[in-house]
Design an enzyme around this catalytic site. Structure first.
Site, PDB file in Angstrom:
ATOM      1  N   GLY A 111       0.813  -1.220   0.000  1.00 26.00           N
ATOM      2  CA  GLY A 111       0.000   0.000   0.000  1.00 26.00           C
ATOM      3  C   GLY A 111       0.845   1.267   0.000  1.00 26.00           C
ATOM      4  N   GLU A 114       1.692   1.836  -3.540  1.00 25.01           N
ATOM      5  CA  GLU A 114       0.461   2.286  -4.215  1.00 25.01           C
ATOM      6  C   GLU A 114       0.167   3.754  -3.900  1.00 25.01           C
ATOM      7  OE1 GLU A 114      -1.334  -1.331  -2.524  1.00 25.01           O
ATOM      8  OE2 GLU A 114      -2.324  -1.580  -4.445  1.00 25.01           O
ATOM      9  N   GLU A 134       2.323  -8.385  -2.007  1.00 23.54           N
ATOM     10  CA  GLU A 134       1.047  -8.937  -1.531  1.00 23.54           C
ATOM     11  C   GLU A 134       0.913 -10.432  -1.787  1.00 23.54           C
ATOM     12  OE1 GLU A 134       1.425  -6.050  -3.037  1.00 23.54           O
ATOM     13  OE2 GLU A 134       0.183  -4.530  -2.069  1.00 23.54           O
TER      14      GLU A 134
HETATM   15  N1  DAK Z   1       1.711  -3.936   8.763  1.00 23.25           N
HETATM   16  C1  DAK Z   1       1.776  -3.941  10.125  1.00 23.25           C
HETATM   17  N2  DAK Z   1       2.924  -3.839  10.801  1.00 23.25           N
HETATM   18  C2  DAK Z   1       4.071  -3.742  10.107  1.00 23.25           C
HETATM   19  C3  DAK Z   1       4.084  -3.740   8.689  1.00 23.25           C
HETATM   20  C4  DAK Z   1       2.841  -3.838   8.004  1.00 23.25           C
HETATM   21  N3  DAK Z   1       2.732  -3.794   6.662  1.00 23.25           N
HETATM   22  N4  DAK Z   1       5.371  -3.645   8.278  1.00 23.25           N
HETATM   23  C5  DAK Z   1       6.114  -3.572   9.398  1.00 23.25           C
HETATM   24  N5  DAK Z   1       5.344  -3.636  10.499  1.00 23.25           N
HETATM   25  C6  DAK Z   1       5.765  -3.605  11.902  1.00 23.25           C
HETATM   26  C7  DAK Z   1       6.406  -4.924  12.316  1.00 23.25           C
HETATM   27  O1  DAK Z   1       5.409  -5.844  12.656  1.00 23.25           O
HETATM   28  C8  DAK Z   1       7.227  -4.490  13.518  1.00 23.25           C
HETATM   29  O2  DAK Z   1       6.356  -4.314  14.621  1.00 23.25           O
HETATM   30  P1  DAK Z   1       6.789  -4.868  16.087  1.00 23.25           P
HETATM   31  O3  DAK Z   1       7.062  -6.299  15.930  1.00 23.25           O
HETATM   32  O4  DAK Z   1       8.022  -4.050  16.431  1.00 23.25           O
HETATM   33  O5  DAK Z   1       5.596  -4.545  16.961  1.00 23.25           O
HETATM   34  C9  DAK Z   1       7.696  -3.108  13.102  1.00 23.25           C
HETATM   35  O6  DAK Z   1       6.799  -2.668  12.077  1.00 23.25           O
HETATM   36  C10 DAK Z   1       9.104  -3.100  12.536  1.00 23.25           C
HETATM   37  O7  DAK Z   1       9.145  -4.057  11.481  1.00 23.25           O
HETATM   38  P2  DAK Z   1      10.239  -5.230  11.421  1.00 23.25           P
HETATM   39  O8  DAK Z   1      10.700  -5.584  12.792  1.00 23.25           O
HETATM   40  O9  DAK Z   1       9.691  -6.302  10.578  1.00 23.25           O
HETATM   41  O10 DAK Z   1      11.424  -4.485  10.686  1.00 23.25           O
HETATM   42  P3  DAK Z   1      12.524  -5.122   9.726  1.00 23.25           P
HETATM   43  O11 DAK Z   1      13.527  -4.051   9.482  1.00 23.25           O
HETATM   44  O12 DAK Z   1      13.015  -6.426  10.261  1.00 23.25           O
HETATM   45  O13 DAK Z   1      11.750  -5.433   8.361  1.00 23.25           O
HETATM   46  C11 DAK Z   1      10.240  -4.971   6.518  1.00 23.25           C
HETATM   47  C12 DAK Z   1      11.199  -4.398   7.593  1.00 23.25           C
HETATM   48  C13 DAK Z   1       9.544  -3.771   5.843  1.00 23.25           C
HETATM   49  C14 DAK Z   1      11.031  -5.740   5.460  1.00 23.25           C
HETATM   50  C15 DAK Z   1       9.227  -5.921   7.209  1.00 23.25           C
HETATM   51  O14 DAK Z   1       8.622  -5.200   8.311  1.00 23.25           O
HETATM   52  C16 DAK Z   1       8.128  -6.340   6.291  1.00 23.25           C
HETATM   53  O15 DAK Z   1       8.323  -7.230   5.467  1.00 23.25           O
HETATM   54  N6  DAK Z   1       6.959  -5.738   6.462  1.00 23.25           N
HETATM   55  C17 DAK Z   1       5.782  -6.103   5.681  1.00 23.25           C
HETATM   56  C18 DAK Z   1       5.910  -5.575   4.288  1.00 23.25           C
HETATM   57  C19 DAK Z   1       4.732  -5.975   3.439  1.00 23.25           C
HETATM   58  O16 DAK Z   1       4.498  -7.170   3.196  1.00 23.25           O
HETATM   59  N7  DAK Z   1       4.008  -4.996   2.996  1.00 23.25           N
HETATM   60  C20 DAK Z   1       2.820  -5.227   2.180  1.00 23.25           C
HETATM   61  C21 DAK Z   1       1.643  -5.340   3.099  1.00 23.25           C
HETATM   62  S1  DAK Z   1       0.192  -5.824   2.236  1.00 23.25           S
HETATM   63  C22 DAK Z   1      -6.515  -5.437  -0.044  1.00 23.25           C
HETATM   64  C23 DAK Z   1      -5.639  -6.306  -0.622  1.00 23.25           C
HETATM   65  C24 DAK Z   1      -4.338  -6.209  -0.352  1.00 23.25           C
HETATM   66  C25 DAK Z   1      -3.836  -5.237   0.453  1.00 23.25           C
HETATM   67  C26 DAK Z   1      -4.685  -4.330   0.972  1.00 23.25           C
HETATM   68  C27 DAK Z   1      -6.018  -4.418   0.755  1.00 23.25           C
HETATM   69  N8  DAK Z   1      -7.892  -5.568  -0.207  1.00 23.25           N
HETATM   70  C28 DAK Z   1      -8.390  -6.266  -1.354  1.00 23.25           C
HETATM   71  C29 DAK Z   1      -8.723  -5.199   0.859  1.00 23.25           C
HETATM   72  C30 DAK Z   1      -2.449  -5.290   0.766  1.00 23.25           C
HETATM   73  C31 DAK Z   1      -1.735  -4.337   0.970  1.00 23.25           C
HETATM   74  C32 DAK Z   1      -0.422  -4.395   1.549  1.00 23.25           C
HETATM   75  O17 DAK Z   1       0.169  -3.385   1.578  1.00 23.25           O
END
Ligand code: DAK
Length: 257
Positions: A111, A114, A134
């Site tokens: 997001g 996006e 995603e």
């Molecule tokens: N959501 C919630 N929390 C998140 C987050 C996220 N997207 N990204 C990071 N955090 C949080 C982590 O959980 C952690 O929290 P605590 O454990 O400290 O409480 C904190 O931020 C620091 O993150 P990390 O400890 O993981 O930090 P690192 O440096 O180790 O890693 C990272 C950084 C960015 C590589 C990793 O955090 C990561 O992979 N994050 C997720 C990235 C991701 O997958 N983003 C895409 C999300 S999905 C929909 C369909 C789809 C979507 C929306 C709507 N509809 C049809 C309704 C999807 C949208 C997306 O964006």
């Protein structure tokens, strides 16, 4: 009082928005989106708005995506409502009548990517990481990524990114046209100031008309889009700006818009 999720700083019509959830890498949850939409509703009413900058708090992330913790338990109906809220908010950002610049200061995923795609400009720090991961979570981009990404970088690269979920660095983002500039993080703010000074120095109606012509024209066939350009070009001659700009050229002085 609880801290704001969107910090707003207004410097003479140049408004800087900072998504302020650094502990969660500025992930977009419903509360952030609701506050962002409310801020954008205010900005839409402002006649003296000149440019908008949007960035993330801290030095690690622009926005690391939609909030996965919040999304995890959603039903299909709730997921649809969440995506609808996000799409509407992002569209409001995109259709602000002035240039919108994303200052991408770190992770720009899902997001977050996006959100950046809905901005007119994207300027990235050299530590920025982009991606639409995603599929790794079992979903597809839900905030417009499957539609705006191919329009920005072409369908082949968009399909590569959304089906592999791979992350790319700032240099690759620059090479594929996802961002306009890359620079060291410490220089991002100075560049934003220089860019906005340049934008604010130009005729405000002409800048607004330029954005409108590009955006609305992209959704039309070429002949209709060219007719739109002609109409907006003629419209420029209806105000004082064109007279001042052209008189300044002839009189060898700087225009005073
Ligand atoms: N959501 C919630 N929390 C998140 C987050 C996220 N997207 N990204 C990071 N955090 C949080 C982590 O959980 C952690 O929290 P605590 O454990 O400290 O409480 C904190 O931020 C620091 O993150 P990390 O400890 O993981 O930090 P690192 O440096 O180790 O890693 C990272 C950084 C960015 C590589 C990793 O955090 C990561 O992979 N994050 C997720 C990235 C991701 O997958 N983003 C895409 C999300 S999905 C929909 C369909 C789809 C979507 C929306 C709507 N509809 C049809 C309704 C999807 C949208 C997306 O964006």
């Amino acid at each position: 009082m609880s801290e704001k999720l969107i910090d707003v700083v207004d410097n003479a019509g140049v408004v800087r928005l900072t998504i302020n959830r650094p502990k969660a890498l500025n992930a977009l949850n419903s509360a952030v989106l609701t506050e962002l939409e409310s801020v954008l509703t205010d900005l839409e009413q402002r006649s003296n708005l000149r440019a908008v900058l949007i960035t993330g708090a801290g030095e690690k992330a622009f926005v690391a995506g939609a909030d996965i913790t919040e999304m995890r338990e959603k039903t299909p109906e709730e997921a649809r409502a969440f995506a609808t809220q996000a799409l509407r908010t992002i569209k409001r950002l995109e259709t602000l009548p002035v240039p919108v610049v994303a200052l991408v200061n770190g992770f720009c995923l899902g997001g977050g990517c996006e959100l950046a795609l809905a901005c007119d400009w994207a300027v990235a720090s050299d530590n920025a990481i982009f991606g639409q991961p995603e599929v790794l979570l079992g979903v597809i981009p839900g905030f417009g990524g499957t539609q705006r990404l191919p329009r920005r970088v072409g369908p082949a690269m968009a399909i590569d990114l959304v089906t592999t979920g791979r992350k790319i660095d700032a240099q690759e983002a620059l090479r594929i046209g996802l961002v306009n500039r890359v620079m060291p993080q410490a220089e991002l703010d100075a560049y934003a100031e220089e860019l906005t000074k340049q934008l604010v120095g130009n005729g405000p109606q002409a800048v607004r008309a330029s954005k409108l012509a590009v955006h609305d024209g992209m959704d039309q066939d070429l002949d209709s889009a060219l007719a739109l350009e002609t109409a907006l070009f003629a419209f420029c001659f209806a105000g004082e700006e064109q007279k001042e700009g052209m008189s300044a050229f002839v009189e060898k002085r700087k225009p005073n818009f």
